[in-house]
Design a protein around this motif. Structure first.
Motif, PDB file in Angstrom:
ATOM      1  N   LEU A  41      -7.057   3.211  -1.959  1.00 55.82           N
ATOM      2  CA  LEU A  41      -8.258   3.237  -1.133  1.00 55.82           C
ATOM      3  C   LEU A  41      -9.089   4.485  -1.388  1.00 55.82           C
ATOM      4  O   LEU A  41      -8.554   5.564  -1.608  1.00 55.82           O
ATOM      5  CB  LEU A  41      -7.885   3.123   0.349  1.00 55.82           C
ATOM      6  CG  LEU A  41      -7.214   1.805   0.728  1.00 55.82           C
ATOM      7  CD1 LEU A  41      -6.800   1.816   2.193  1.00 55.82           C
ATOM      8  CD2 LEU A  41      -8.139   0.630   0.445  1.00 55.82           C
ATOM      9  N   ASP A  42     -10.410   4.319  -1.369  1.00 55.77           N
ATOM     10  CA  ASP A  42     -11.332   5.415  -1.659  1.00 55.77           C
ATOM     11  C   ASP A  42     -11.441   6.412  -0.507  1.00 55.77           C
ATOM     12  O   ASP A  42     -11.748   7.576  -0.736  1.00 55.77           O
ATOM     13  CB  ASP A  42     -12.724   4.867  -1.986  1.00 55.77           C
ATOM     14  CG  ASP A  42     -12.745   4.134  -3.311  1.00 55.77           C
ATOM     15  OD1 ASP A  42     -11.944   4.480  -4.196  1.00 55.77           O
ATOM     16  OD2 ASP A  42     -13.564   3.215  -3.457  1.00 55.77           O
ATOM     17  N   GLU A  43     -11.238   5.945   0.716  1.00 54.19           N
ATOM     18  CA  GLU A  43     -11.335   6.831   1.873  1.00 54.19           C
ATOM     19  C   GLU A  43     -10.253   7.906   1.785  1.00 54.19           C
ATOM     20  O   GLU A  43      -9.113   7.608   1.437  1.00 54.19           O
ATOM     21  CB  GLU A  43     -11.128   6.034   3.169  1.00 54.19           C
ATOM     22  CG  GLU A  43     -12.224   5.069   3.483  1.00 54.19           C
ATOM     23  CD  GLU A  43     -13.508   5.762   3.868  1.00 54.19           C
ATOM     24  OE1 GLU A  43     -13.456   6.762   4.600  1.00 54.19           O
ATOM     25  OE2 GLU A  43     -14.563   5.304   3.411  1.00 54.19           O
ATOM     26  N   PRO A  44     -10.572   9.145   2.126  1.00 57.62           N
ATOM     27  CA  PRO A  44      -9.549  10.195   2.078  1.00 57.62           C
ATOM     28  C   PRO A  44      -8.444   9.986   3.116  1.00 57.62           C
ATOM     29  O   PRO A  44      -7.303  10.358   2.894  1.00 57.62           O
ATOM     30  CB  PRO A  44     -10.317  11.477   2.353  1.00 57.62           C
ATOM     31  CG  PRO A  44     -11.639  11.066   2.873  1.00 57.62           C
ATOM     32  CD  PRO A  44     -11.889   9.658   2.474  1.00 57.62           C
ATOM     33  N   ARG A  45      -8.793   9.369   4.246  1.00 60.05           N
ATOM     34  CA  ARG A  45      -7.807   9.104   5.295  1.00 60.05           C
ATOM     35  C   ARG A  45      -8.227   7.827   6.025  1.00 60.05           C
ATOM     36  O   ARG A  45      -8.805   7.861   7.098  1.00 60.05           O
ATOM     37  CB  ARG A  45      -7.720  10.289   6.252  1.00 60.05           C
ATOM     38  CG  ARG A  45      -6.520  10.226   7.165  1.00 60.05           C
ATOM     39  CD  ARG A  45      -6.406  11.495   7.986  1.00 60.05           C
ATOM     40  NE  ARG A  45      -5.937  12.631   7.221  1.00 60.05           N
ATOM     41  CZ  ARG A  45      -4.649  12.881   6.964  1.00 60.05           C
ATOM     42  NH1 ARG A  45      -3.731  12.060   7.397  1.00 60.05           N
ATOM     43  NH2 ARG A  45      -4.297  13.951   6.298  1.00 60.05           N
ATOM     44  N   PRO A  46      -7.947   6.658   5.409  1.00 57.62           N
ATOM     45  CA  PRO A  46      -8.408   5.393   5.998  1.00 57.62           C
ATOM     46  C   PRO A  46      -7.699   5.082   7.315  1.00 57.62           C
ATOM     47  O   PRO A  46      -6.568   5.516   7.553  1.00 57.62           O
ATOM     48  CB  PRO A  46      -8.071   4.354   4.930  1.00 57.62           C
ATOM     49  CG  PRO A  46      -6.994   4.969   4.125  1.00 57.62           C
ATOM     50  CD  PRO A  46      -7.207   6.453   4.173  1.00 57.62           C
ATOM     51  N   SER A  47      -8.377   4.308   8.137  1.00 61.24           N
ATOM     52  CA  SER A  47      -7.800   3.875   9.402  1.00 61.24           C
ATOM     53  C   SER A  47      -6.824   2.726   9.153  1.00 61.24           C
ATOM     54  O   SER A  47      -6.819   2.114   8.072  1.00 61.24           O
ATOM     55  CB  SER A  47      -8.906   3.405  10.345  1.00 61.24           C
ATOM     56  OG  SER A  47      -9.482   2.203   9.858  1.00 61.24           O
ATOM     57  N   GLY A  48      -6.035   2.425  10.151  1.00 63.33           N
ATOM     58  CA  GLY A  48      -5.120   1.297  10.050  1.00 63.33           C
ATOM     59  C   GLY A  48      -5.862   0.000   9.794  1.00 63.33           C
ATOM     60  O   GLY A  48      -5.421  -0.842   9.010  1.00 63.33           O
ATOM     61  N   ARG A  49      -7.007  -0.185  10.450  1.00 61.13           N
ATOM     62  CA  ARG A  49      -7.805  -1.399  10.255  1.00 61.13           C
ATOM     63  C   ARG A  49      -8.260  -1.516   8.805  1.00 61.13           C
ATOM     64  O   ARG A  49      -8.205  -2.596   8.201  1.00 61.13           O
ATOM     65  CB  ARG A  49      -9.015  -1.392  11.189  1.00 61.13           C
ATOM     66  CG  ARG A  49      -9.867  -2.657  11.092  1.00 61.13           C
ATOM     67  CD  ARG A  49     -11.092  -2.606  11.985  1.00 61.13           C
ATOM     68  NE  ARG A  49     -11.943  -1.442  11.767  1.00 61.13           N
ATOM     69  CZ  ARG A  49     -12.784  -1.305  10.731  1.00 61.13           C
ATOM     70  NH1 ARG A  49     -12.875  -2.241   9.822  1.00 61.13           N
ATOM     71  NH2 ARG A  49     -13.524  -0.215  10.611  1.00 61.13           N
ATOM     72  N   GLU A  50      -8.716  -0.401   8.216  1.00 60.68           N
ATOM     73  CA  GLU A  50      -9.161  -0.425   6.822  1.00 60.68           C
ATOM     74  C   GLU A  50      -7.999  -0.749   5.870  1.00 60.68           C
ATOM     75  O   GLU A  50      -8.178  -1.496   4.903  1.00 60.68           O
ATOM     76  CB  GLU A  50      -9.791   0.914   6.447  1.00 60.68           C
ATOM     77  CG  GLU A  50     -11.102   1.172   7.159  1.00 60.68           C
ATOM     78  CD  GLU A  50     -11.590   2.605   7.027  1.00 60.68           C
ATOM     79  OE1 GLU A  50     -12.821   2.769   6.930  1.00 60.68           O
ATOM     80  OE2 GLU A  50     -10.762   3.543   7.038  1.00 60.68           O
TER      81      GLU A  50
END
Length: 126
Positions: A41-50
């Motif tokens: 995942l590209d997000e540095p700290r994605p949420s559980g939903r992501e």
């Protein structure tokens, strides 16, 4: 009298050191898949939903229930594979620990060795 057979391995098993992390063989397939997906995942700290949406995108034929997903994600966090930090009052962000990232790469190398026989064969093709 029966003949004796020597069942000792013909090659030496390479034991991991602190600089050579062990593959993640202690994890089941679903948890291992969660780690692989989280690493992509590209997000540095994605949420559980992501993360859950990414799991669903990777496994479109299987509906991954929220309960199973969050239970496994929580267990990965409790066991130290994933670092959890609050984003806001209701949402947590997830990130692989550095040790887990190293072990995930070691796991990929180990799988390649199992499939292709050697690291050189795996990196250069069969």
């Amino acid at each position: 009298m029966y003949p004796t057979t020597d069942f000792r391995p013909t090659s030496t098993i390479r034991r991991p050191t602190s600089f050579d992390p062990a593959p993640l063989t202690e994890l089941g397939g679903f948890k291992l898949n969660l780690l692989f997906i989280l690493s992509q995942l590209d997000e540095p700290r994605p949420s559980g939903r992501e993360i859950h949406e990414a799991v669903q995108a990777q496994c479109p034929t299987d509906e991954v229930k929220h309960g199973r997903f969050y239970r496994n994600l929580s267990e990965l966090a409790e066991d130290g594979y994933v670092d959890v930090r609050p984003i806001d009052g209701r949402t947590n962000g997830y990130k692989l620990t550095e040790e887990t990232a190293r072990r995930l790469h070691a796991h990929i190398r180990w799988e390649a060795q199992c499939l292709f026989g050697s690291t050189a064969d795996a990196e250069g093709g069969a």
